[in-house]
Design a protein around this motif. Structure first.
Motif, mmCIF file in Angstrom:
data_model
loop_
_atom_site.group_PDB
_atom_site.id
_atom_site.type_symbol
_atom_site.label_atom_id
_atom_site.label_comp_id
_atom_site.label_asym_id
_atom_site.label_seq_id
_atom_site.Cartn_x
_atom_site.Cartn_y
_atom_site.Cartn_z
ATOM 1 N N HIS A 1 99.791 -50.205 46.186
ATOM 2 C CA HIS A 1 98.706 -51.014 45.622
ATOM 3 C C HIS A 1 98.575 -50.895 44.102
ATOM 4 C CE1 HIS A 1 95.955 -47.623 44.803
ATOM 5 N NE2 HIS A 1 96.345 -47.093 45.940
ATOM 6 N N PRO A 2 97.948 -51.887 43.475
ATOM 7 C CA PRO A 2 97.600 -51.803 42.054
ATOM 8 C C PRO A 2 96.323 -50.989 41.876
ATOM 9 C CG PRO A 2 96.864 -53.900 42.920
ATOM 10 C CD PRO A 2 97.583 -53.196 44.053
ATOM 11 N N MET A 3 95.945 -50.734 40.618
ATOM 12 C CA MET A 3 94.662 -50.089 40.367
ATOM 13 C C MET A 3 93.538 -50.990 40.859
ATOM 14 S SD MET A 3 95.033 -48.337 36.605
ATOM 15 C CE MET A 3 95.774 -49.770 35.830
ATOM 16 N N GLY A 4 92.528 -50.378 41.448
ATOM 17 C CA GLY A 4 91.390 -51.144 41.919
ATOM 18 C C GLY A 4 90.653 -50.391 43.004
ATOM 19 N N VAL A 5 89.372 -50.689 43.160
ATOM 20 C CA VAL A 5 88.564 -50.032 44.171
ATOM 21 C C VAL A 5 89.075 -50.341 45.567
ATOM 22 C CG1 VAL A 5 86.240 -49.882 45.158
ATOM 23 C CG2 VAL A 5 86.531 -50.016 42.683
ATOM 24 N N SER A 6 89.658 -51.515 45.774
ATOM 25 C CA SER A 6 90.148 -51.883 47.109
ATOM 26 C C SER A 6 91.359 -51.067 47.528
ATOM 27 C CB SER A 6 90.489 -53.372 47.164
ATOM 28 O OG SER A 6 91.503 -53.699 46.227
ATOM 29 N N ALA A 7 92.079 -50.475 46.550
ATOM 30 C CA ALA A 7 93.234 -49.599 46.837
ATOM 31 C C ALA A 7 94.140 -50.243 47.892
ATOM 32 C CB ALA A 7 92.753 -48.208 47.254
ATOM 33 N N LYS A 8 94.416 -49.535 48.999
ATOM 34 C CA LYS A 8 95.337 -50.070 50.006
ATOM 35 C C LYS A 8 94.841 -51.373 50.617
ATOM 36 C CE LYS A 8 93.462 -47.166 53.787
ATOM 37 N NZ LYS A 8 92.573 -46.287 53.005
ATOM 38 N N GLY A 9 93.522 -51.616 50.521
ATOM 39 C CA GLY A 9 92.961 -52.849 51.067
ATOM 40 C C GLY A 9 93.369 -54.102 50.301
ATOM 41 N N PHE A 10 93.934 -53.934 49.087
ATOM 42 C CA PHE A 10 94.398 -55.081 48.298
ATOM 43 C C PHE A 10 95.321 -55.968 49.124
ATOM 44 C CE2 PHE A 10 97.805 -56.895 45.684
ATOM 45 C CZ PHE A 10 97.104 -57.599 44.716
ATOM 46 N N TRP B 1 90.029 -34.347 35.547
ATOM 47 C CA TRP B 1 89.393 -34.679 34.281
ATOM 48 C C TRP B 1 90.287 -35.584 33.433
ATOM 49 C CZ3 TRP B 1 84.529 -34.415 32.965
ATOM 50 C CH2 TRP B 1 83.682 -33.514 33.633
ATOM 51 N N PHE B 2 91.598 -35.299 33.450
ATOM 52 C CA PHE B 2 92.536 -36.110 32.667
ATOM 53 C C PHE B 2 92.600 -37.540 33.202
ATOM 54 C CE2 PHE B 2 96.825 -37.558 31.429
ATOM 55 C CZ PHE B 2 96.756 -37.346 30.058
ATOM 56 N N LYS B 3 92.448 -37.677 34.525
ATOM 57 C CA LYS B 3 92.540 -38.987 35.155
ATOM 58 C C LYS B 3 91.357 -39.900 34.837
ATOM 59 C CE LYS B 3 95.097 -37.994 39.443
ATOM 60 N NZ LYS B 3 94.922 -37.917 40.910
ATOM 61 N N LYS B 4 90.197 -39.321 34.556
ATOM 62 C CA LYS B 4 88.972 -40.113 34.482
ATOM 63 C C LYS B 4 89.057 -41.297 33.513
ATOM 64 C CE LYS B 4 85.479 -36.904 36.189
ATOM 65 N NZ LYS B 4 85.034 -37.823 37.255
ATOM 66 N N PRO B 5 89.563 -41.121 32.284
ATOM 67 C CA PRO B 5 89.637 -42.288 31.386
ATOM 68 C C PRO B 5 90.569 -43.384 31.900
ATOM 69 C CG PRO B 5 89.877 -40.233 30.166
ATOM 70 C CD PRO B 5 90.014 -39.895 31.610
ATOM 71 N N PHE B 6 91.543 -42.991 32.720
ATOM 72 C CA PHE B 6 92.505 -43.951 33.245
ATOM 73 C C PHE B 6 91.968 -44.655 34.497
ATOM 74 C CE2 PHE B 6 95.040 -40.872 30.904
ATOM 75 C CZ PHE B 6 95.994 -41.643 30.265
ATOM 76 N N PHE B 7 91.526 -43.862 35.456
ATOM 77 C CA PHE B 7 91.270 -44.398 36.793
ATOM 78 C C PHE B 7 89.863 -44.157 37.320
ATOM 79 C CE2 PHE B 7 95.726 -42.649 36.737
ATOM 80 C CZ PHE B 7 96.353 -43.859 36.484
ATOM 81 N N GLY B 8 89.006 -43.491 36.537
ATOM 82 C CA GLY B 8 87.702 -43.093 37.049
ATOM 83 C C GLY B 8 86.882 -44.231 37.623
ATOM 84 N N ARG B 9 86.917 -45.407 36.989
ATOM 85 C CA ARG B 9 86.085 -46.520 37.455
ATOM 86 C C ARG B 9 86.588 -47.117 38.765
ATOM 87 N NH1 ARG B 9 89.324 -48.169 33.374
ATOM 88 N NH2 ARG B 9 90.388 -50.194 33.445
ATOM 89 N N PHE B 10 87.825 -46.770 39.143
ATOM 90 C CA PHE B 10 88.386 -47.310 40.381
ATOM 91 C C PHE B 10 88.272 -46.333 41.553
ATOM 92 C CE2 PHE B 10 91.239 -49.199 37.016
ATOM 93 C CZ PHE B 10 90.599 -50.427 36.994
ATOM 94 N N MET B 11 87.981 -45.079 41.269
ATOM 95 C CA MET B 11 87.983 -44.056 42.314
ATOM 96 C C MET B 11 86.613 -44.006 42.975
ATOM 97 S SD MET B 11 90.376 -41.165 40.532
ATOM 98 C CE MET B 11 92.147 -41.458 40.351
ATOM 99 N N LYS B 12 86.385 -44.977 43.849
ATOM 100 C CA LYS B 12 85.119 -45.145 44.552
ATOM 101 C C LYS B 12 85.344 -45.007 46.058
ATOM 102 C CE LYS B 12 83.265 -46.457 40.600
ATOM 103 N NZ LYS B 12 82.311 -45.614 39.847
ATOM 104 N N PRO B 13 84.274 -44.794 46.825
ATOM 105 C CA PRO B 13 84.424 -44.746 48.290
ATOM 106 C C PRO B 13 85.059 -46.033 48.810
ATOM 107 C CG PRO B 13 82.270 -43.916 47.644
ATOM 108 C CD PRO B 13 82.895 -44.482 46.399
#
Length: 280
Positions: free
Chosen positions: A65-74, A8-20
């Motif tokens: 990796h940086p923040m982003g949906v691509s994660a390790k794929g960056f 829950w604490f993470k959501k404002p920080f990283f929620g939009r990036f935590m995708k499949p």
């Protein structure tokens, strides 16, 4: 219960990036070996290992990796991994906990870097290990090197923020979360503060710090602040990249980037005796 609270604490920080997670279209999937390991953060971490494209192998590099949906794929999508593999380095890319294919636990991201480095060293015990990071990955790599168990002989860190507030102060809810954490859990905030880690580097790995002159998130003056502290504790190069936006120095200056990164790693990893030979 603790893990749920962190999520829950993470959501404002990283929620939009935590995708499949999806493989980047640029990837040759058969060219990568999957690896999973348990991080000291408590998470099951997903990683990929790509071996060097050369007969002679100079070392192995962990890529954070940086923040982003691509994660390790960056690192695959933008060509960094292929650059290092073509230069003679094995590489390992991984997802921070909660990103990509990794389980979400706490915000102890430096422990993910620390654990990944140890796993990479076990995979290639005769090689020296370096670390390359961008933004979140660069900052957490810095923090990991204040730990006595880290294995890194050298680091290339691009767009690392000096403190969490330097990066997140433009976002009201994350900013408030950090301020509250500094009051009620100051030790946790310190563990995620690169400036704090820079004063406490273990084994003093040499560093190359990279900042884009068009970066609005981690501007050059942030980098100079971090470099000033780092350079008091180890040898540290600084490269201010014309035309580069956040985490995209390679795209802005591809030839210069390739030359600087490979030259730096060759000098500080490939030139060192391999661990196996040093032990004899």
């Amino acid at each position: 219960m603790k893990t749920l609270a962190y999520q829950w604490f993470k959501k404002p920080f990283f929620g939009r990036f935590m995708k499949p997670w999806k493989w980047p279209k640029e990837a040759v999937q058969a060219d990568w070996r999957r690896l999973n390991f348990r991080s000291q953060s408590g998470a099951d971490i997903s990683a990929l290992i790509g071996e060097a494209h050369t007969r002679e192998v100079k070392g192995a590099v962990l890529m954070c990796h940086p923040m982003g949906v691509s994660a390790k794929g960056f690192w695959i999508k933008y060509g960094h991994a292929d650059l290092l593999r073509a230069a003679g380095y094995h590489v390992m890319v991984f997802d921070f906990n909660g990103f990509g294919e990794s389980q979400s636990t706490t915000m102890d991201y430096p422990l993910d870097v620390l654990s990944a480095g140890i796993v990479l060293q076990r995979e290639f015990p005769a090689l020296n290990i370096g670390v390359v990071g961008a933004s979140l990955g660069a900052a957490m790599a810095m923090c990991s090197m204040a730990n006595h168990d880290h294995v890194f002989k050298a680091a290339v860190l691009e767009s690392a923020f000096p403190t969490l507030l330097d990066f997140w102060s433009r976002y009201p809810i994350p900013k408030m979360g950090i301020i509250v954490s500094k009051i009620f859990y100051p030790a946790g905030e310190r563990k995620l503060r690169p400036l704090y880690a820079a004063e406490r580097l273990v084994n003093k790995p040499p560093m190359l710090l990279i900042y884009g002159e068009e970066d609005e998130f981690t501007p050059v003056h942030d980098g100079m602040q971090l470099h000033s502290t780092v350079s008091q504790n180890t040898s540290a190069e600084f490269w201010s990249v014309p035309g580069a936006k956040h985490t995209h120095a390679f795209a802005a200056q591809p030839e210069q980037y390739a030359d600087k990164i490979v030259t730096f790693l060759d000098a500080h990893i490939a030139s060192l005796p391999a661990l196996e030979r040093a032990a004899n």
